[in-house]
Write an enzyme that holds these catalytic residues in place. Structure first.
Site, PDB file in Angstrom:
ATOM      1  N   CYS A 136       0.848  -1.194   0.000  1.00 43.09           N
ATOM      2  CA  CYS A 136       0.000   0.000   0.000  1.00 43.09           C
ATOM      3  C   CYS A 136       0.882   1.241   0.000  1.00 43.09           C
ATOM      4  CB  CYS A 136      -0.905  -0.027   1.231  1.00 43.09           C
ATOM      5  SG  CYS A 136      -1.861   1.476   1.437  1.00 43.09           S
ATOM      6  N   CYS A 139      -0.076   4.069   2.294  1.00 45.81           N
ATOM      7  CA  CYS A 139       0.149   3.821   3.735  1.00 45.81           C
ATOM      8  C   CYS A 139       1.640   3.895   4.061  1.00 45.81           C
ATOM      9  CB  CYS A 139      -0.333   2.440   4.157  1.00 45.81           C
ATOM     10  SG  CYS A 139      -1.828   1.885   3.381  1.00 45.81           S
ATOM     11  N   ASP A 140       2.468   3.273   3.228  1.00 49.93           N
ATOM     12  CA  ASP A 140       3.880   3.079   3.594  1.00 49.93           C
ATOM     13  C   ASP A 140       4.857   3.939   2.798  1.00 49.93           C
ATOM     14  OD1 ASP A 140       2.943   1.204   5.332  1.00 49.93           O
ATOM     15  OD2 ASP A 140       3.353  -0.507   4.040  1.00 49.93           O
TER      16      ASP A 140
END
Ligand code: NAP
Length: 310
Positions: A136, A139-140
């Site tokens: 993701c 997200c990261d």
């Protein structure tokens, strides 16, 4: 704990499809409970910017949109129970849903468990999640500021991830097994123009190099068979998703891709059971199509419940 109460509708999964079903169901006067493992939104909650869901002129982040959908359903009395579903019996009457928090019974069930990221299936891929392997970008991505990352895939997710990462990372290397992107045209020009994005066409990742964290990937050219090593700090696996159908695979008919076979009506092979959102057979998996499914499921559930009373 066992609760013998029989709901009109039990919704499994609190993504956009699930919460829209909850909203329509409670507004239709159905006694409804939504079961969710962690928090509202499903995959949508992991998306940092959603620009193709109408009504938000500046776009909106997926987490906030999920909370808004949940609160919108709760305004009319929808209930969320945080529980992990362990087993279901959809052929029983009422239908049985066994969870970590007890057993729930429903006259109808909406199955809206979504789809999870697909893995490459490489040795040590699982062990290296959080240590250089990620699924993701929104997200990261921030962990790779100023670093070099590989993005694997050629669809919309890979294109979107590569663009997002190009704004954070020093270098993005997009690895795709074909010689052109499958992604929508809208992504092609910005990706080609981005000075820090490189493409490795006709290539697959065959191995992960690492010490305690990822240090590179092994690539193989699918046409020539030539193997190369690319040094990088992270690998974003952006090759699509697999439907979360483990719970129902022996009860609901699945299509060839493993999605629940259901058309726009969302009706499955079992009367009173509806599949909505990314988990069902469909051409376009988007928030806007998931919410439409949620509304359709309740329409047909109401029809089904009325027939049961005759
Ligand atoms: P996708 O469209 O199925 O694309 C998956 C990509 O990964 C394909 O290019 C595929 O290669 C490649 N791939 C699959 N398995 C692989 C493997 N084992 N090794 C290497 N490559 C592999 O998936 P997606 O991009 O996640 O999109 C899923 C759905 O969400 C689509 O309907 C998409 O339109 C939608 N979506 C929309 C947006 C948006 O509108 N903003 C954003 C993201 C996703 P091949 O081309 O060779 O098959």
């Amino acid at each position: 704990m066992t609760n013998n109460h029989v709901y009109d509708m039990v919704i499994i999964g609190g993504g956009p499809g699930g919460y829209t079903a909850a909203l329509y169901a409670v507004r239709a006067g159905l006694d409804t409970v939504l079961l969710e493992k962690f928090s509202a939104g499903g995959q949508m909650a992991l998306t940092d910017q959603i620009d193709n869901y109408p009504g938000f002129e500046n776009g909106i982040d997926g987490f906030t949109l999920a909370e808004k959908m949940k609160q919108g359903a709760e305004r009319f009395g929808a209930k969320t129970k945080y529980a992990e579903v362990k087993r279901v019996d959809l052929n029983a009457s009422p239908k049985v849903i066994e969870t970590s928090e007890g057993v729930f019974y429903g006259r109808t069930v909406v199955f809206s468990t979504g789809a999870n990221p697909r893995e490459l299936g490489l040795a040590e891929e699982k062990e290296l999640v959080g240590k250089g392997v990620a699924y993701c970008a929104s997200c990261d991505g921030m962990f790779y500021r100023g670093k070099t990352v590989v993005v694997v895939g050629g669809g919309n997710t890979a294109a979107e991830d590569a663009l997002l990462l190009s704004r954070l990372a020093k270098k993005v290397i997009l690895v795709h097994r074909r010689d052109s992107l499958r992604a929508t045209k809208v992504y092609h020009e910005p990706l080609m123009k981005a000075e820090n994005v490189e493409f490795r066409w006709n290539s697959v990742v065959t191995g992960l190099l690492h010490e305690d964290k990822v240090t590179g990937v092994k690539l193989k050219d699918v046409q020539t068979g030539e193997e190369t090593v690319v040094e990088c700090d992270g690998v974003f696996v952006s090759i699509g998703r697999k439907p979360a159908t483990e719970l129902v695979k022996d009860q609901l008919t699945l299509d060839q891709g493993g999605y629940v076979a259901a058309d726009e009506s969302t009706r499955t092979n079992i009367p009173g059971v509806y599949a909505v959102g990314d988990v069902r057979t469909k051409v376009l998996r988007q928030v806007v199509t998931a919410v439409a499914d949620g509304a359709m499921a309740v329409y047909y559930a109401e029809e089904y419940l009325a027939e049961q009373k005759i």
